[in-house]
Design an enzyme around this catalytic site. Structure first.
Site, PDB file in Angstrom:
ATOM      1  N   SER A 189     131.819  55.488  63.811  1.00 38.76           N
ATOM      2  CA  SER A 189     130.642  56.314  63.831  1.00 38.76           C
ATOM      3  C   SER A 189     131.197  57.708  63.331  1.00 38.76           C
ATOM      4  O   SER A 189     132.397  58.120  63.694  1.00 38.76           O
ATOM      5  CB  SER A 189     130.131  56.276  65.079  1.00 38.76           C
ATOM      6  OG  SER A 189     129.327  57.314  65.256  1.00 38.76           O
ATOM      7  N   TYR A 224     126.703  60.725  59.849  1.00 36.94           N
ATOM      8  CA  TYR A 224     125.496  61.301  60.280  1.00 36.94           C
ATOM      9  C   TYR A 224     125.680  62.802  59.404  1.00 36.94           C
ATOM     10  O   TYR A 224     126.616  63.290  59.219  1.00 36.94           O
ATOM     11  CB  TYR A 224     125.684  61.720  61.764  1.00 36.94           C
ATOM     12  CG  TYR A 224     125.098  60.557  62.571  1.00 36.94           C
ATOM     13  CD1 TYR A 224     123.851  59.983  62.301  1.00 36.94           C
ATOM     14  CD2 TYR A 224     125.764  60.247  63.727  1.00 36.94           C
ATOM     15  CE1 TYR A 224     123.191  58.930  63.138  1.00 36.94           C
ATOM     16  CE2 TYR A 224     125.020  59.167  64.423  1.00 36.94           C
ATOM     17  CZ  TYR A 224     123.983  58.477  64.250  1.00 36.94           C
ATOM     18  OH  TYR A 224     123.761  57.521  65.056  1.00 36.94           O
ATOM     19  N   THR A 234     123.216  56.743  58.168  1.00 41.80           N
ATOM     20  CA  THR A 234     122.382  56.468  58.999  1.00 41.80           C
ATOM     21  C   THR A 234     121.277  57.371  58.817  1.00 41.80           C
ATOM     22  O   THR A 234     121.339  58.592  58.973  1.00 41.80           O
ATOM     23  CB  THR A 234     122.755  56.374  60.344  1.00 41.80           C
ATOM     24  OG1 THR A 234     123.951  55.559  60.548  1.00 41.80           O
ATOM     25  CG2 THR A 234     121.686  56.316  61.543  1.00 41.80           C
ATOM     26  N   LYS A 288     121.281  52.812  56.379  1.00 42.68           N
ATOM     27  CA  LYS A 288     120.993  52.268  57.679  1.00 42.68           C
ATOM     28  C   LYS A 288     119.921  52.629  58.454  1.00 42.68           C
ATOM     29  O   LYS A 288     120.077  54.029  58.705  1.00 42.68           O
ATOM     30  CB  LYS A 288     122.381  52.121  58.665  1.00 42.68           C
ATOM     31  CG  LYS A 288     122.213  51.951  59.927  1.00 42.68           C
ATOM     32  CD  LYS A 288     123.508  51.926  60.934  1.00 42.68           C
ATOM     33  CE  LYS A 288     123.429  51.314  62.018  1.00 42.68           C
ATOM     34  NZ  LYS A 288     122.606  52.282  63.204  1.00 42.68           N
ATOM     35  N   HIS A 339     117.680  50.705  65.199  1.00 45.04           N
ATOM     36  CA  HIS A 339     118.774  51.391  65.847  1.00 45.04           C
ATOM     37  C   HIS A 339     118.725  50.708  67.435  1.00 45.04           C
ATOM     38  O   HIS A 339     119.007  51.576  68.309  1.00 45.04           O
ATOM     39  CB  HIS A 339     118.375  53.028  66.029  1.00 45.04           C
ATOM     40  CG  HIS A 339     119.653  53.992  66.087  1.00 45.04           C
ATOM     41  ND1 HIS A 339     120.030  54.306  65.089  1.00 45.04           N
ATOM     42  CD2 HIS A 339     120.461  54.177  67.026  1.00 45.04           C
ATOM     43  CE1 HIS A 339     121.262  55.208  65.190  1.00 45.04           C
ATOM     44  NE2 HIS A 339     121.594  54.871  66.669  1.00 45.04           N
TER      45      HIS A 339
HETATM   46  C1  LIG Z   1     125.749  53.153  72.937  1.00 45.48           C
HETATM   47  C2  LIG Z   1     125.331  53.033  71.252  1.00 45.48           C
HETATM   48  C3  LIG Z   1     125.635  54.253  70.353  1.00 45.48           C
HETATM   49  C4  LIG Z   1     125.271  54.022  69.079  1.00 45.48           C
HETATM   50  N1  LIG Z   1     125.818  54.980  68.225  1.00 45.48           N
HETATM   51  C5  LIG Z   1     125.331  55.005  66.777  1.00 45.48           C
HETATM   52  C6  LIG Z   1     126.155  55.699  65.795  1.00 45.48           C
HETATM   53  O1  LIG Z   1     126.936  56.585  66.315  1.00 45.48           O
HETATM   54  N2  LIG Z   1     125.463  55.653  64.691  1.00 45.48           N
HETATM   55  C7  LIG Z   1     124.682  54.794  64.163  1.00 45.48           C
HETATM   56  O2  LIG Z   1     124.652  54.691  62.963  1.00 45.48           O
HETATM   57  N3  LIG Z   1     124.223  53.877  65.227  1.00 45.48           N
HETATM   58  C8  LIG Z   1     124.399  53.859  66.264  1.00 45.48           C
HETATM   59  N4  LIG Z   1     123.951  52.942  67.231  1.00 45.48           N
HETATM   60  C9  LIG Z   1     123.018  52.057  66.593  1.00 45.48           C
HETATM   61  C10 LIG Z   1     123.826  50.847  66.307  1.00 45.48           C
HETATM   62  O3  LIG Z   1     124.714  50.881  65.185  1.00 45.48           O
HETATM   63  C11 LIG Z   1     123.100  49.644  66.182  1.00 45.48           C
HETATM   64  O4  LIG Z   1     121.840  50.042  65.101  1.00 45.48           O
HETATM   65  C12 LIG Z   1     122.250  48.942  67.204  1.00 45.48           C
HETATM   66  O5  LIG Z   1     123.004  49.026  68.301  1.00 45.48           O
HETATM   67  C13 LIG Z   1     121.726  47.475  66.715  1.00 45.48           C
HETATM   68  O6  LIG Z   1     121.410  46.951  67.877  1.00 45.48           O
HETATM   69  P1  LIG Z   1     121.881  45.993  69.225  1.00 45.48           P
HETATM   70  O7  LIG Z   1     122.704  46.964  70.035  1.00 45.48           O
HETATM   71  O8  LIG Z   1     120.858  45.582  69.784  1.00 45.48           O
HETATM   72  O9  LIG Z   1     122.599  45.124  68.353  1.00 45.48           O
HETATM   73  C14 LIG Z   1     124.455  53.036  68.583  1.00 45.48           C
HETATM   74  C15 LIG Z   1     123.971  51.991  69.316  1.00 45.48           C
HETATM   75  C16 LIG Z   1     124.517  52.145  70.604  1.00 45.48           C
HETATM   76  C17 LIG Z   1     124.024  50.988  71.802  1.00 45.48           C
END
Ligand SMILES: Cc1cc2nc3c(=O)[nH]c(=O)nc-3n(C[C@H](O)[C@H](O)[C@H](O)COP(=O)(O)O)c2cc1C
Ligand SMILES: Cc1cc2nc3c(=O)[nH]c(=O)nc-3n(C[C@H](O)[C@H](O)[C@H](O)COP(=O)(O)O)c2cc1C
Ligand SMILES: Cc1cc2nc3c(=O)[nH]c(=O)nc-3n(C[C@H](O)[C@H](O)[C@H](O)COP(=O)(O)O)c2cc1C
Ligand SMILES: Cc1cc2nc3c(=O)[nH]c(=O)nc-3n(C[C@H](O)[C@H](O)[C@H](O)COP(=O)(O)O)c2cc1C
Lengths: 367, 367, 367, 367
Positions: free
Chosen positions: B109, B131, B157, B237, B261
């Site tokens: 990330s 981002y 994203t 994404k 997300h």
């Molecule tokens: C704690 C956490 C932090 C996340 N941080 C980012 C991030 O920095 N960038 C991003 O594109 N998605 C982020 N996401 C989203 C994840 O990339 C992903 O889309 C999502 O967790 C998928 O769902 P799932 O947790 O049910 O597998 C984050 C998700 C979580 C749970």
């Protein structure tokens, strides 16, 4: 009948659960993974509502039918289930006896804890369920043995390339006790049978045994080989996709069992009842269609047939009866289902099984 | 494996929850608003039932595939997730190590708590998640840094113009501890990074940081600029509408991630799995389609691919593993998913990922 | 904002419930009959899932719109609700003040406990809601009074020929206290106003009042009379059938409110959101379409507009705010909804209200 | 009305349950099998949402209609129900009196505990419900007796070839007390009547009686015989399949009752409301269509008529009223339903029953 007699399969299940050690109950009642498919089997059956017919002049319905060309008192056979001596010392002898008394076919598993020869002696119409084992020659031997014993059909189970992830068994470190063995596999083979008896923490010994013993990579050519090898009626058990049903019919299979193995193999597989109409349509009569997975009442049999099936297999309920009370218990389950199905036919105005298949269904909401 | 080893991602989640302070658990596990979308992701996946195939001659399925042109041992990548050192001192190093061991890509990330250069050193196939920050030049610098570090793709994203209303974090007045920082943003920038560390009652500090740091008004021209700027494969994404997928493909994007997300952005957005078929149909192969949000089992991967996706991203489960036991915990999650997916392929008669994508599905009722 | 500040309308509702005597809470929160429609309003909204758009270049969305030709800061008006001094001494003055501050229209009820003239003084854009009373000349007087006071629209409520069977009120023998009166009906009329204050065990006094005071048998010709009588924009509130919407447009109505009166009139009526698409299609732009009944979050506004509505009315949430904390409480509710809607627009990539109406929706399963 | 007066049929049911011994409550309230159909009747009604009409100029709706050519104050008749003296010493006299007071037809069962002659003396419009008994001449005698007594229609119940599997009765070893007898069957017949009074553990005595007394194999020719035999209007009660409805109309039947016997016969039968539209369409006006099974509110009557039915029969609610308070209790139930239906008509903008049948419905999700 007294006040405490079981009136439904659910009653019998409760008796069995009360009697069985938890790990045996879990082994029988459980499914794979999150048990999504196990639950969906029931949910999907409950959603099938039937439109009964009236004034059909049915004094006494005839639930009899032909299954693979032989008469059966019901459109029902006892599903193949392994190691039944786990549940009662009489094991498959008891359930086969019950099937014989009920006038329905009994399918003896490759992994039966009583030999097919003993089963046949009960007088039950016996079909032999075939798992394709790795050890060279074993399949051919089993086929010959089934033929010689007088089995009237071969049921090839095709949904167990490996065992499903049955987490209850894994958490219980489930293992077969020493005195319950795969009776057809004791004569040597590849020596894998002992795996089912070796307790390893955090492992299902029967899954380990299956992994060791079952042939990987079973294909259509194996089925063709078998079709050539035997003149017994062939049943393919464990299909859900109509494309496979059509291909099976092309290979000369006489019947398919639309099944997800009672929710014990692929968790996330479709409920059997949801797959029946498209399989029936695709086959267009080229092979008979049976259904299993979740049948618990006479109404369920009606639902299955009204959805297009020619018959059903019943699994766990028979084992619940066996666990609760041996042969009489298994017999009680079959006679309950028979009574319920006969009543359901009467109430739906169906003189015979053909009439049941003409019933309309609607998908209804569950309450 | 011992009796207490986790057997499912749900087991690992329980271990993580037991170990984490409530506010960290809430931050990871929670969603936005009333968590409607969070819950709908699971509900919609549970409703996808698969029709397995049989007799496909699959001795040992090959779950390997190509993701953005590189080999991956599974049709799965670890989703980009910010600030992983919140959950374990090793943070992204541990999860990247687990990804490397599992043979799947790791997406680092923009808000990682470990630098991309350190992540790449684990040997994992690394994609950089971008981002779009306000501070002038930062995006260009991040792209250059990702390229220089050896990242094999850029994941832009697009569903975080602002942070979703994550009420658990607001109620917890969630804030980053001093020792967990956005490792790529320490070198000055616009000085907004400190916002994530400033506790204000009734406010989520990370939401405040996002609001201050992220560029508002990202548009298609920004994507076009990026497409010209880099020759790395580009992934978009966070799309759900097929119209956006088609436009993205027109901009030269190599893949889209159908995602909400993980239910953390727009509450009320469609579950990802519900959007996949129309996105796949609209794209007609012009770009690869990945799905995330709610994947918890090997069966879920099967469901996603049978619905038309080329692969999945997995988010929270990896963090649960990390929280429970660092790199081995994250590794356990990935190996569980790999085992489960391999078993599911075997049980569904799929020799390879292409076969999985040919499976039929039916929508079934949840029990 | 502090830790205990309400973050959602649900939080505010809890505060209100804690503060109100049970019979007042029941009066506001309750519905008619078995409250089937009350519950279905929420269930049906929860099932509408939205497909957000991305990269739309939306730096700061503009939630402003025109409602009946005047600018509003949101596609939202405060629904007409009777007797607001029940909930707070400031009654309609407080809620109108909150509407004024929020920049949205306030609809003053015929049964308001504060006069329209006082409401208008708050500076709020004021619409007058008309109940058709039996007493000769009263309707004409009310129209004139609304015009003179400076109201910008007339909202004719057509779903209260009699009051719905609100069983909570009946069980509570609900009655208005002496100091809360229908401020527009004190000047004599037909003397029925006192009915709302006369406690009779096992009776809802306000239902008795309605039965006595409201004109039975309202018809299309009454609406035509009103259309001729006034040049103010006319809104028909309480329709669900597209045939009525089309007829209303033919009568020169400017807008319809698709509404089941928040589940307080016909129990078993369709949830409003389910009726919107066919009303919008039938009207084909001949009249604006607003929706009420169940709107609780900014996402709900998004759902309504993505389903085709031009705006929403919000009822109970404003009263919850009023009960919890007077004008600031009502203001908090409106600013919460504004924040939530703005965030939802941003997250859905919508620069303006027109873009919201272009969003696609899918019907999804509730978890 | 006082605070404790019942306001809904549900209230009355609670009073009845409190007053009745469990085995009587079970007999009345229960259904067959797993009570799937019993529950589905309610669930399916709850899912029918109505689109009310507005501005229809309805000052006071007229709920009156013609049922089988005679005027009725409501599109409702009291369903035939056996042995009503079980619930109150006045039995059918009380419920008939209530029907008379309400101005709706009363259907007296073959198995009534009060004779048809006594029932007719109450002044109620009386229809005679016919069960086809085995004993020679009994049916002909019953028809003659009904004609002579002044019944205005014959209702032939065709869904009880045998009694459904009512497990509550079986578990309760349910039996009729000595002083409650089938009043029409005392004059000798085939001597089976005593079966209903003979307690046998684990058996429902009334099911045993039915099995002994009812003619098996009723067919269309029996109906034709009856059509020739009597000039009274004929109603066929208990059909769900449109094919049977059409055939019945061809036999000269005047009306059909779409019914699953309140979920007491085939468990798994479709909810009646789900079958109405196709029956109505297939009949195309050749015979009237009534519905029963699950009607509990005035809204339910609206739902049934909006779905195409010409009227409804109401069963258990009348018995709940009878059990709670004799004739006044039954009267309270009918007046509640009348009030509720009148209010529902008013709220739905329906001047008369014909208008109700023009309402649109949508299937909505249950909350
Ligand atoms: C704690 C956490 C932090 C996340 N941080 C980012 C991030 O920095 N960038 C991003 O594109 N998605 C982020 N996401 C989203 C994840 O990339 C992903 O889309 C999502 O967790 C998928 O769902 P799932 O947790 O049910 O597998 C984050 C998700 C979580 C749970
Ligand atoms: C304890 C148990 C053992 C089983 N063993 C076998 C077996 O050896 N061979 C086989 O083809 N199926 C086996 N099955 C699956 C059954 O044949 C059948 O498909 C399934 O039980 C049907 O679902 P039901 O139990 O819900 O009726 C077994 C099932 C159970 C419950
Ligand atoms: C306490 C209360 C009083 C109401 N009074 C009126 C009224 O006087 N006139 C009217 O047209 N609608 C009235 N309504 C209905 C609202 O205008 C609106 O249709 C409904 O509340 C919308 O549903 P919601 O509360 O779920 O937002 C009232 C609603 C409530 C809750
Ligand atoms: C206690 C009881 C006795 C009944 N007896 C008869 C009967 O004698 N003849 C008949 O045709 N239907 C009989 N029924 C069925 C009713 O006529 C009717 O179809 C059913 O009750 C309608 O459903 P409801 O109870 O949900 O309104 C009986 C029902 C109940 C509950």
């Amino acid at each position: 009948m007294t006040r405490d007699d079981p009136l439904t399969v659910a009653d019998v299940a409760r008796l069995a659960q009360a009697r069985l050690p938890k790990e045996l109950w879990d082994y029988v009642a459980g499914g794979s993974g999150a048990e999504t498919t196990l639950a969906a089997n029931r949910a999907a059956l409950d959603e099938v509502a039937v439109l009964p017919r009236v004034l059909a002049g049915v004094a006494a319905p005839d639930p009899g039918t032909r299954l693979l060309g032989s008469a059966s008192s019901l459109p029902l056979a006892v599903a193949p289930m392994a190691y039944q001596r786990l549940l009662h010392p009489d094991g498959e002898l008891a359930t086969a006896e019950a099937a014989e008394a009920a006038g329905v076919p009994f399918v003896v598993s490759t992994l039966a804890s009583v030999t097919v020869e003993e089963v046949v002696k009960t007088g039950a119409t016996t079909w032999f369920q075939l798992y394709w084992l790795r050890a060279p020659g074993v399949v051919e031997d089993l086929v010959a043995r089934a033929e010689d014993a007088g089995c009237e059909a071969l049921v090839v189970t095709v949904d167990v390339p490996v065992m499903g992830r049955r987490l209850r068994d894994v958490r219980n470190s489930f293992v077969l006790p020493d005195d319950v063995v795969a009776a057809h596999l004791t004569g040597g083979g590849d020596g894998t049978a002992s795996r089912a008896h070796a307790r390893e923490a955090g492992t299902s010994a029967i899954a380990a045994h299956t992994a060791a013993a079952f042939a990987p990579g079973l294909g259509w050519s194996d089925l063709e080989w078998l079709r050539d090898r035997t003149s017994l009626p062939l049943v393919l058990k464990g299909i859900l996709d109509p494309r496979d049903a059509v291909r099976a019919a092309g290979c000369g299979v006489d019947a398919v069992v639309v099944s997800n193995h009672g929710g014990r193999q692929l968790d996330g597989a479709a409920p059997s009842i949801a797959a029946v109409p498209s399989v029936v349509a695709a086959l267009a009569g080229q092979a008979a269609v049976y259904l299993d997975s979740g049948i618990r009442t006479g109404t369920d049999i009606l639902r299955a047939l009204a959805s297009g099936a020619d018959g059903v297999l019943v699994g766990r309920p028979v084992l619940y009866g066996l666990a609760a009370d041996g042969a009489p218990g298994a017999g009680r389950v079959l006679s309950l289902l028979a009574e319920e199905f006969r009543d359901a036919m009467t109430l739906a105005g169906c003189a015979d099984v053909a009439a049941v298949r003409e019933l309309s269904t609607v998908r209804t909401v569950r309450a």
